[in-house]
Design a protein around this motif. Structure first.
Motif, mmCIF file in Angstrom:
data_model
loop_
_atom_site.group_PDB
_atom_site.id
_atom_site.type_symbol
_atom_site.label_atom_id
_atom_site.label_comp_id
_atom_site.label_asym_id
_atom_site.label_seq_id
_atom_site.Cartn_x
_atom_site.Cartn_y
_atom_site.Cartn_z
ATOM 1 N N ALA A 78 -32.500 30.811 35.988
ATOM 2 C CA ALA A 78 -33.051 30.093 34.837
ATOM 3 C C ALA A 78 -33.793 31.037 33.902
ATOM 4 O O ALA A 78 -33.707 30.922 32.676
ATOM 5 N N SER A 79 -34.523 31.985 34.486
ATOM 6 C CA SER A 79 -35.242 32.968 33.670
ATOM 7 C C SER A 79 -34.263 33.792 32.849
ATOM 8 O O SER A 79 -34.488 34.064 31.663
ATOM 9 N N ASN A 80 -33.160 34.176 33.495
ATOM 10 C CA ASN A 80 -32.142 34.939 32.778
ATOM 11 C C ASN A 80 -31.503 34.114 31.668
ATOM 12 O O ASN A 80 -31.201 34.614 30.590
ATOM 13 N N GLU A 81 -31.276 32.818 31.954
ATOM 14 C CA GLU A 81 -30.670 31.945 30.948
ATOM 15 C C GLU A 81 -31.569 31.791 29.729
ATOM 16 O O GLU A 81 -31.100 31.794 28.589
ATOM 17 N N LEU A 82 -32.865 31.648 29.963
ATOM 18 C CA LEU A 82 -33.791 31.509 28.840
ATOM 19 C C LEU A 82 -33.794 32.769 27.989
ATOM 20 O O LEU A 82 -33.824 32.701 26.756
ATOM 21 N N ALA A 83 -33.757 33.920 28.670
ATOM 22 C CA ALA A 83 -33.727 35.178 27.919
ATOM 23 C C ALA A 83 -32.420 35.297 27.139
ATOM 24 O O ALA A 83 -32.393 35.739 25.994
ATOM 25 N N ALA A 84 -31.329 34.880 27.793
ATOM 26 C CA ALA A 84 -30.027 34.992 27.136
ATOM 27 C C ALA A 84 -29.888 34.026 25.973
ATOM 28 O O ALA A 84 -29.164 34.290 25.017
ATOM 29 N N GLN A 85 -30.577 32.890 26.048
ATOM 30 C CA GLN A 85 -30.481 31.890 24.992
ATOM 31 C C GLN A 85 -30.963 32.434 23.664
ATOM 32 O O GLN A 85 -30.498 32.014 22.603
ATOM 33 N N ALA A 86 -31.863 33.388 23.715
ATOM 34 C CA ALA A 86 -32.429 33.958 22.491
ATOM 35 C C ALA A 86 -31.454 34.955 21.879
ATOM 36 O O ALA A 86 -31.734 36.149 21.751
ATOM 37 N N GLY A 87 -30.263 34.470 21.538
ATOM 38 C CA GLY A 87 -29.312 35.287 20.798
ATOM 39 C C GLY A 87 -28.656 36.372 21.613
ATOM 40 O O GLY A 87 -28.153 37.349 21.052
ATOM 41 N N LEU A 88 -28.617 36.268 22.931
ATOM 42 C CA LEU A 88 -28.003 37.283 23.786
ATOM 43 C C LEU A 88 -28.582 38.666 23.536
ATOM 44 O O LEU A 88 -27.905 39.680 23.666
ATOM 45 N N GLN A 89 -29.846 38.702 23.164
ATOM 46 C CA GLN A 89 -30.495 39.981 22.941
ATOM 47 C C GLN A 89 -31.026 40.584 24.232
ATOM 48 O O GLN A 89 -31.336 41.766 24.296
ATOM 49 N N SER A 90 -31.152 39.758 25.248
ATOM 50 C CA SER A 90 -31.650 40.244 26.528
ATOM 51 C C SER A 90 -31.114 39.336 27.616
ATOM 52 O O SER A 90 -30.419 38.368 27.349
ATOM 53 N N GLY A 91 -31.437 39.641 28.830
ATOM 54 C CA GLY A 91 -30.989 38.828 29.947
ATOM 55 C C GLY A 91 -30.098 39.614 30.881
ATOM 56 O O GLY A 91 -29.638 40.719 30.571
ATOM 57 N N ARG A 92 -29.855 39.031 32.046
ATOM 58 C CA ARG A 92 -29.062 39.705 33.072
ATOM 59 C C ARG A 92 -28.073 38.712 33.662
ATOM 60 O O ARG A 92 -28.422 37.574 33.949
ATOM 61 N N VAL A 94 -19.809 36.795 29.324
ATOM 62 C CA VAL A 94 -19.162 37.577 30.382
ATOM 63 C C VAL A 94 -17.806 36.973 30.736
ATOM 64 O O VAL A 94 -16.819 37.692 30.921
ATOM 65 N N LEU A 95 -17.733 35.653 30.821
ATOM 66 C CA LEU A 95 -16.457 34.998 31.124
ATOM 67 C C LEU A 95 -15.411 35.326 30.059
ATOM 68 O O LEU A 95 -14.246 35.585 30.379
ATOM 69 N N ALA A 96 -15.813 35.314 28.805
ATOM 70 C CA ALA A 96 -14.889 35.627 27.723
ATOM 71 C C ALA A 96 -14.412 37.075 27.822
ATOM 72 O O ALA A 96 -13.231 37.376 27.613
ATOM 73 N N PRO A 127 -14.822 46.964 34.712
ATOM 74 C CA PRO A 127 -15.281 48.021 33.798
ATOM 75 C C PRO A 127 -14.848 47.789 32.345
ATOM 76 O O PRO A 127 -15.611 48.062 31.413
ATOM 77 N N LYS A 128 -13.627 47.278 32.165
ATOM 78 C CA LYS A 128 -13.158 47.001 30.808
ATOM 79 C C LYS A 128 -13.990 45.903 30.166
ATOM 80 O O LYS A 128 -14.380 45.991 28.993
ATOM 81 N N ALA A 129 -14.289 44.847 30.949
ATOM 82 C CA ALA A 129 -15.133 43.766 30.434
ATOM 83 C C ALA A 129 -16.541 44.266 30.135
ATOM 84 O O ALA A 129 -17.160 43.875 29.138
ATOM 85 N N ALA A 130 -17.054 45.137 30.999
ATOM 86 C CA ALA A 130 -18.404 45.676 30.807
ATOM 87 C C ALA A 130 -18.491 46.482 29.516
ATOM 88 O O ALA A 130 -19.503 46.422 28.805
ATOM 89 N N ALA A 131 -17.436 47.229 29.208
ATOM 90 C CA ALA A 131 -17.428 48.008 27.965
ATOM 91 C C ALA A 131 -17.438 47.094 26.748
ATOM 92 O O ALA A 131 -18.131 47.356 25.751
ATOM 93 N N THR A 132 -16.666 46.006 26.822
ATOM 94 C CA THR A 132 -16.642 45.027 25.730
ATOM 95 C C THR A 132 -18.021 44.410 25.523
ATOM 96 O O THR A 132 -18.503 44.260 24.393
ATOM 97 N N LEU A 133 -18.671 44.048 26.621
ATOM 98 C CA LEU A 133 -20.007 43.445 26.539
ATOM 99 C C LEU A 133 -21.032 44.424 25.983
ATOM 100 O O LEU A 133 -21.889 44.052 25.184
ATOM 101 N N ALA A 134 -20.949 45.683 26.416
ATOM 102 C CA ALA A 134 -21.910 46.678 25.951
ATOM 103 C C ALA A 134 -21.823 46.871 24.437
ATOM 104 O O ALA A 134 -22.837 47.073 23.762
ATOM 105 N N ALA A 135 -20.603 46.780 23.921
ATOM 106 C CA ALA A 135 -20.422 46.940 22.476
ATOM 107 C C ALA A 135 -20.904 45.711 21.711
ATOM 108 O O ALA A 135 -21.526 45.820 20.653
ATOM 109 N N ALA A 136 -20.619 44.526 22.251
ATOM 110 C CA ALA A 136 -20.955 43.286 21.539
ATOM 111 C C ALA A 136 -22.386 42.834 21.771
ATOM 112 O O ALA A 136 -23.025 42.271 20.873
ATOM 113 N N HIS A 137 -22.908 43.068 22.965
ATOM 114 C CA HIS A 137 -24.243 42.589 23.340
ATOM 115 C C HIS A 137 -24.995 43.685 24.094
ATOM 116 O O HIS A 137 -25.147 43.632 25.320
ATOM 117 N N PRO A 138 -25.454 44.715 23.397
ATOM 118 C CA PRO A 138 -26.078 45.857 24.066
ATOM 119 C C PRO A 138 -27.341 45.511 24.848
ATOM 120 O O PRO A 138 -27.739 46.273 25.740
#
Length: 286
Positions: A79-93, A278-280, A108-119
């Motif tokens: 839940a803590s992670n979700e609240l952090a992620a709700q704020a525009g995916l600027q943080s969270g785990r 992450v699912l996307a 690894p391919k998905a992780a690279a995509t996420l790092a670029a879109a949501h650092p």
């Protein structure tokens, strides 16, 4: 009334079977741990721990509550992670588990995509087999479990929500080129995890025989080395061959046999924004 501090103490005692070790993990004093346990017993009205010759052990009621405590604490962290992620995916785990072949290719391919879109999004990864991943997911220790199923297998994981992220071919791994299952009715086979062996049995059953498993390994590097050494034959998914491929073994695709790869989540929809991202990325990576 139960509180999270008392539950975290009970969970730590359950993990270690010791007040001393629980105190070390939590950075509490031993008397403080004992005090929290006493308060929890008073709140529940039942005996949760009992003294034994070499420390303490949980009563059946204590073990029941400890199991629920672990799940509750995992949900609180999620839940803590979700609240952090709700704020525009600027943080969270997001905590994700997958087996070795998927963890070496898709993830690894998905992780690279996420790092670029949501650092700002942190992806924590665990190398686990599907059965273990689903149990961790149920306990609240994960947010996503990347699992596989044989294409014909029924999906009956109560409480889990599955996103089909792609398919994967199955290959016969042998020393001979252009080989077939029919040639190995009497061969020794190399079996992997329980679910992998179930998949192998299903594949061989289509040819009318039961594989005789002589060796066991979940490691795609070891499996290929054993095949190359003549210790047996095996089946491996295409993802495993993408991750590692020996030049001295042969892989023959078993047409008509495919496994499906699913990203499993647990709980009511919709998924938190970070989990949805992450699912996307996983779907795109396959």
């Amino acid at each position: 009334m139960l509180n999270l501090v008392h539950l975290s103490v009970l969970a730590a005692v359950a993990r270690h079977g010791s007040v001393t070790e629980a105190a070390k993990e939590l950075h509490y004093s031993q008397p403080s741990v004992s005090h929290h346990l006493s308060r929890l017993e008073a709140a529940t009205g039942v005996k949760l721990v009992q003294r034994v010759s070499r420390g303490i052990r949980l009563t059946p009621e204590g073990q029941l509550l400890a199991n629920r405590a672990i799940e509750i604490l995992g949900r609180v962290e999620a839940a803590s992670n979700e609240l952090a992620a709700q704020a525009g995916l600027q943080s969270g785990r997001v905590r994700l588990a997958a087996n070795a072949s998927a963890l070496s290719t898709i993830v690894p391919k998905a992780a690279a995509t996420l790092a670029a879109a949501h650092p700002g999004l942190e992806l924590s990864l665990y190398d686990r087999h599907p059965v273990e991943s689903l149990e961790m997911l149920r306990r609240g220790e994960l947010d996503i479990a990347l699992i596989f199923r044989h294409a014909d297998a029924a999906v009956q994981d109560e409480g889990f929500r599955l996103v089909d992220v792609g398919g994967d071919s199955i290959y016969l791994i042998s020393q001979q080129p252009d080989d077939s299952l029919a040639n190995h009715r009497h061969s020794a086979w190399i079996g992997g995890c329980e679910r992998c062996r179930e998949e192998l049995a299903a594949v061989c059953a289509e040819e009318g025989f039961t594989p005789r498993i002589g060796s066991y390994s979940d490691d795609m590097v070891v499996v290929q080395a054993l095949v190359a050494a003549g210790a047996g034959v095996a089946t491996l998914p295409g993802l495993a061959l993408r991750a590692h491929r020996r030049p001295d073994i042969h892989a023959t695709e078993l047409t008509g046999f495919r496994r499906r790869i699913y990203a499993a989540t647990y709980g009511d929809p919709p998924d938190p924004p970070a989990v949805a991202a992450v699912l996307a990325a996983l779907t795109e990576a396959t």
